[in-house]
Design a protein around this motif. Sequence first.
Motif, PDB file in Angstrom:
ATOM      1  N   GLY A 191       0.948  -1.141   0.014  1.00  0.00           N
ATOM      2  CA  GLY A 191      -0.061   0.133  -0.089  1.00  0.00           C
ATOM      3  C   GLY A 191       0.880   1.322  -0.120  1.00  0.00           C
ATOM      4  N   GLY A 192       0.357   2.274  -0.453  1.00  0.00           N
ATOM      5  CA  GLY A 192       0.734   3.679  -0.529  1.00  0.00           C
ATOM      6  C   GLY A 192       2.256   3.646  -1.353  1.00  0.00           C
ATOM      7  N   GLY A 193       2.111   2.886  -2.331  1.00  0.00           N
ATOM      8  CA  GLY A 193       3.265   2.718  -3.516  1.00  0.00           C
ATOM      9  C   GLY A 193       4.366   1.999  -2.909  1.00  0.00           C
ATOM     10  N   LEU A 194       4.350   1.121  -1.841  1.00  0.00           N
ATOM     11  CA  LEU A 194       5.218   0.531  -1.256  1.00  0.00           C
ATOM     12  C   LEU A 194       5.388  -0.873  -1.267  1.00  0.00           C
ATOM     13  N   SER A 195       6.251  -1.668  -1.782  1.00  0.00           N
ATOM     14  CA  SER A 195       6.078  -3.193  -1.993  1.00  0.00           C
ATOM     15  C   SER A 195       7.141  -3.865  -1.657  1.00  0.00           C
ATOM     16  N   ALA A 196       7.054  -5.080  -1.195  1.00  0.00           N
ATOM     17  CA  ALA A 196       8.196  -5.991  -0.611  1.00  0.00           C
ATOM     18  C   ALA A 196       8.529  -6.846  -1.855  1.00  0.00           C
ATOM     19  N   PHE A 197       9.563  -7.391  -1.800  1.00  0.00           N
ATOM     20  CA  PHE A 197       9.864  -8.470  -3.105  1.00  0.00           C
ATOM     21  C   PHE A 197      10.942  -9.468  -2.554  1.00  0.00           C
ATOM     22  N   PHE A 198      11.024 -10.558  -3.103  1.00  0.00           N
ATOM     23  CA  PHE A 198      12.015 -11.610  -2.967  1.00  0.00           C
ATOM     24  C   PHE A 198      12.425 -12.398  -3.934  1.00  0.00           C
ATOM     25  N   ASN A 199      13.583 -12.919  -4.463  1.00  0.00           N
ATOM     26  CA  ASN A 199      13.960 -13.686  -5.405  1.00  0.00           C
ATOM     27  C   ASN A 199      15.039 -14.850  -4.895  1.00  0.00           C
ATOM     28  N   LEU A 200      14.679 -15.964  -5.028  1.00  0.00           N
ATOM     29  CA  LEU A 200      15.627 -17.091  -4.868  1.00  0.00           C
ATOM     30  C   LEU A 200      15.771 -18.018  -6.296  1.00  0.00           C
ATOM     31  N   GLU A 201      17.034 -18.194  -6.369  1.00  0.00           N
ATOM     32  CA  GLU A 201      17.417 -18.725  -7.692  1.00  0.00           C
ATOM     33  C   GLU A 201      18.485 -19.800  -7.540  1.00  0.00           C
ATOM     34  N   HIS A 202      18.142 -20.956  -8.095  1.00  0.00           N
ATOM     35  CA  HIS A 202      19.057 -22.278  -8.031  1.00  0.00           C
ATOM     36  C   HIS A 202      19.787 -22.484  -9.440  1.00  0.00           C
ATOM     37  N   ARG A 203      21.028 -22.841  -9.502  1.00  0.00           N
ATOM     38  CA  ARG A 203      21.596 -23.049 -10.642  1.00  0.00           C
ATOM     39  C   ARG A 203      21.841 -24.416 -10.603  1.00  0.00           C
ATOM     40  N   PHE A 204      21.904 -25.226 -12.016  1.00  0.00           N
ATOM     41  CA  PHE A 204      22.267 -26.521 -12.056  1.00  0.00           C
ATOM     42  C   PHE A 204      22.733 -26.697 -13.449  1.00  0.00           C
ATOM     43  N   ASP A 205      23.475 -27.738 -13.631  1.00  0.00           N
ATOM     44  CA  ASP A 205      23.902 -28.387 -15.040  1.00  0.00           C
ATOM     45  C   ASP A 205      22.923 -29.032 -15.629  1.00  0.00           C
ATOM     46  N   ALA A 206      22.238 -28.897 -16.655  1.00  0.00           N
ATOM     47  CA  ALA A 206      21.008 -29.447 -17.052  1.00  0.00           C
ATOM     48  C   ALA A 206      21.622 -30.944 -17.684  1.00  0.00           C
ATOM     49  N   ASP A 207      22.772 -30.903 -18.359  1.00  0.00           N
ATOM     50  CA  ASP A 207      23.252 -32.324 -18.832  1.00  0.00           C
ATOM     51  C   ASP A 207      23.252 -33.373 -17.735  1.00  0.00           C
ATOM     52  N   THR A 208      23.612 -33.036 -16.796  1.00  0.00           N
ATOM     53  CA  THR A 208      23.701 -34.233 -15.587  1.00  0.00           C
ATOM     54  C   THR A 208      22.726 -33.976 -14.359  1.00  0.00           C
ATOM     55  N   GLY A 209      22.215 -32.767 -14.314  1.00  0.00           N
ATOM     56  CA  GLY A 209      21.197 -32.718 -13.270  1.00  0.00           C
ATOM     57  C   GLY A 209      22.189 -32.086 -11.788  1.00  0.00           C
ATOM     58  N   ALA A 210      23.312 -32.075 -11.945  1.00  0.00           N
ATOM     59  CA  ALA A 210      24.154 -31.849 -10.863  1.00  0.00           C
ATOM     60  C   ALA A 210      24.166 -30.244 -10.266  1.00  0.00           C
ATOM     61  N   GLN A 211      24.157 -29.845  -9.371  1.00  0.00           N
ATOM     62  CA  GLN A 211      24.166 -28.644  -8.650  1.00  0.00           C
ATOM     63  C   GLN A 211      25.458 -27.886  -9.272  1.00  0.00           C
ATOM     64  N   SER A 212      25.212 -26.702  -9.569  1.00  0.00           N
ATOM     65  CA  SER A 212      26.265 -25.763 -10.130  1.00  0.00           C
ATOM     66  C   SER A 212      26.786 -24.933  -9.314  1.00  0.00           C
ATOM     67  N   ALA A 213      27.992 -24.874  -9.151  1.00  0.00           N
ATOM     68  CA  ALA A 213      28.775 -23.823  -8.344  1.00  0.00           C
ATOM     69  C   ALA A 213      28.601 -22.337  -8.979  1.00  0.00           C
ATOM     70  N   GLY A 214      28.274 -22.314 -10.150  1.00  0.00           N
ATOM     71  CA  GLY A 214      28.197 -21.008 -10.798  1.00  0.00           C
ATOM     72  C   GLY A 214      29.298 -20.081 -11.208  1.00  0.00           C
ATOM     73  N   PRO A 215      29.225 -19.390 -12.124  1.00  0.00           N
ATOM     74  CA  PRO A 215      30.503 -18.702 -12.531  1.00  0.00           C
ATOM     75  C   PRO A 215      31.191 -17.781 -11.709  1.00  0.00           C
ATOM     76  N   VAL A 216      32.538 -18.083 -11.542  1.00  0.00           N
ATOM     77  CA  VAL A 216      33.618 -17.349 -10.786  1.00  0.00           C
ATOM     78  C   VAL A 216      34.580 -16.581 -11.489  1.00  0.00           C
ATOM     79  N   ALA A 217      34.616 -15.407 -11.581  1.00  0.00           N
ATOM     80  CA  ALA A 217      35.496 -14.426 -12.417  1.00  0.00           C
ATOM     81  C   ALA A 217      36.957 -14.877 -11.877  1.00  0.00           C
ATOM     82  N   ALA A 218      37.915 -14.975 -12.800  1.00  0.00           N
ATOM     83  CA  ALA A 218      39.350 -14.934 -12.424  1.00  0.00           C
ATOM     84  C   ALA A 218      39.692 -14.007 -11.283  1.00  0.00           C
TER      85      ALA A 218
END
Length: 333
Positions: free
Chosen positions: A62-89
Amino acid sequence: MKKSLIAFAALATIAGAASAQSSVTLYGRLDLSINKPTGSALKNMSNGSGSRFGVRGVEDLGGGLSAFFNLEHRFDADTGAQSAGPVAAGNNANAAPLSRFWTGRSIVGLQGGFGKITLGREYTTAFLMSQLAADPWGWDTVVSGTPTGGLNQLITGGAIARVRNDSSLTYNFSAAGFSLGAQIAESSDTINKFNKRPFNFAVSYAAGPVALMLGYEKTGQVQKDSAKWLTVNGTFNLGAVKLGALYGKGNTDAGADHKSYLLTAVAPLGQGEFRASYGRLKNETANVDAAKGFAVGYHYALSKRTTLYTDFLRNTALATNKTGYDFGIKHNF
């Protein structure tokens, strides 16, 4: 009977209004390609971009204010394994452990007329608003980020930049074509142990066919020097083709000076999109190229959710296996 119908209609109206106050969305992506990355003679099946499953939601307070959330899981689709995600050098102090489940995002926040405040594991503003925006491949496919770091990821990130920060506080605001983002994160938590607090900010302006962006960050890593990376980039949309350019400058925590540039072109072609880029990342201190070359690709939209793509790149900074390619399919849901 009439009263019952009226009562039922009233309850339905109330329920509809209540449900309109908040919304939760399940979403995801499966992206697999047959590819040969640069720097390797092996041919693989792997993620063209980060395959993912997520949930996000918004609640109207209300009053133009809103709460939000986002949860996102990454995985390797070729094996279904959980992915560690990209890590820059250069960011091994924050190498994402395999035990991390919400690798993509884990955030909660508030938004309104004042802007948007986000807490948790979030993308850096310099990455989202400048580095990512400068790459036509969006740090995806064999060209940029998967599976070995590619070409454009190194050029736009300088082999210095971070993608996300844990335990971060992020602020975003947009008005009249201008956008501003700033972020600061904890130097130490249950995973990370940096010398200083990571900090980054970005600004952008878009008007008609022109868009300009600037991103700056200090990664929090200090050895000989504080690691930092600055990018300035822009695009000009001519209709038949959108041209872009990026310039990057910074130094590693070991004190090595890095400079880069990237020239890009994106053009609609039939039911798809043709992409091209040429760029270079140079270690000025050692006087050697960390990445140098070109990439081309065609991404064909079978629908709004499904894309077939093929890409080719050549990185002449490598001693062997300078070329790479992929053929893949991406489906968003």
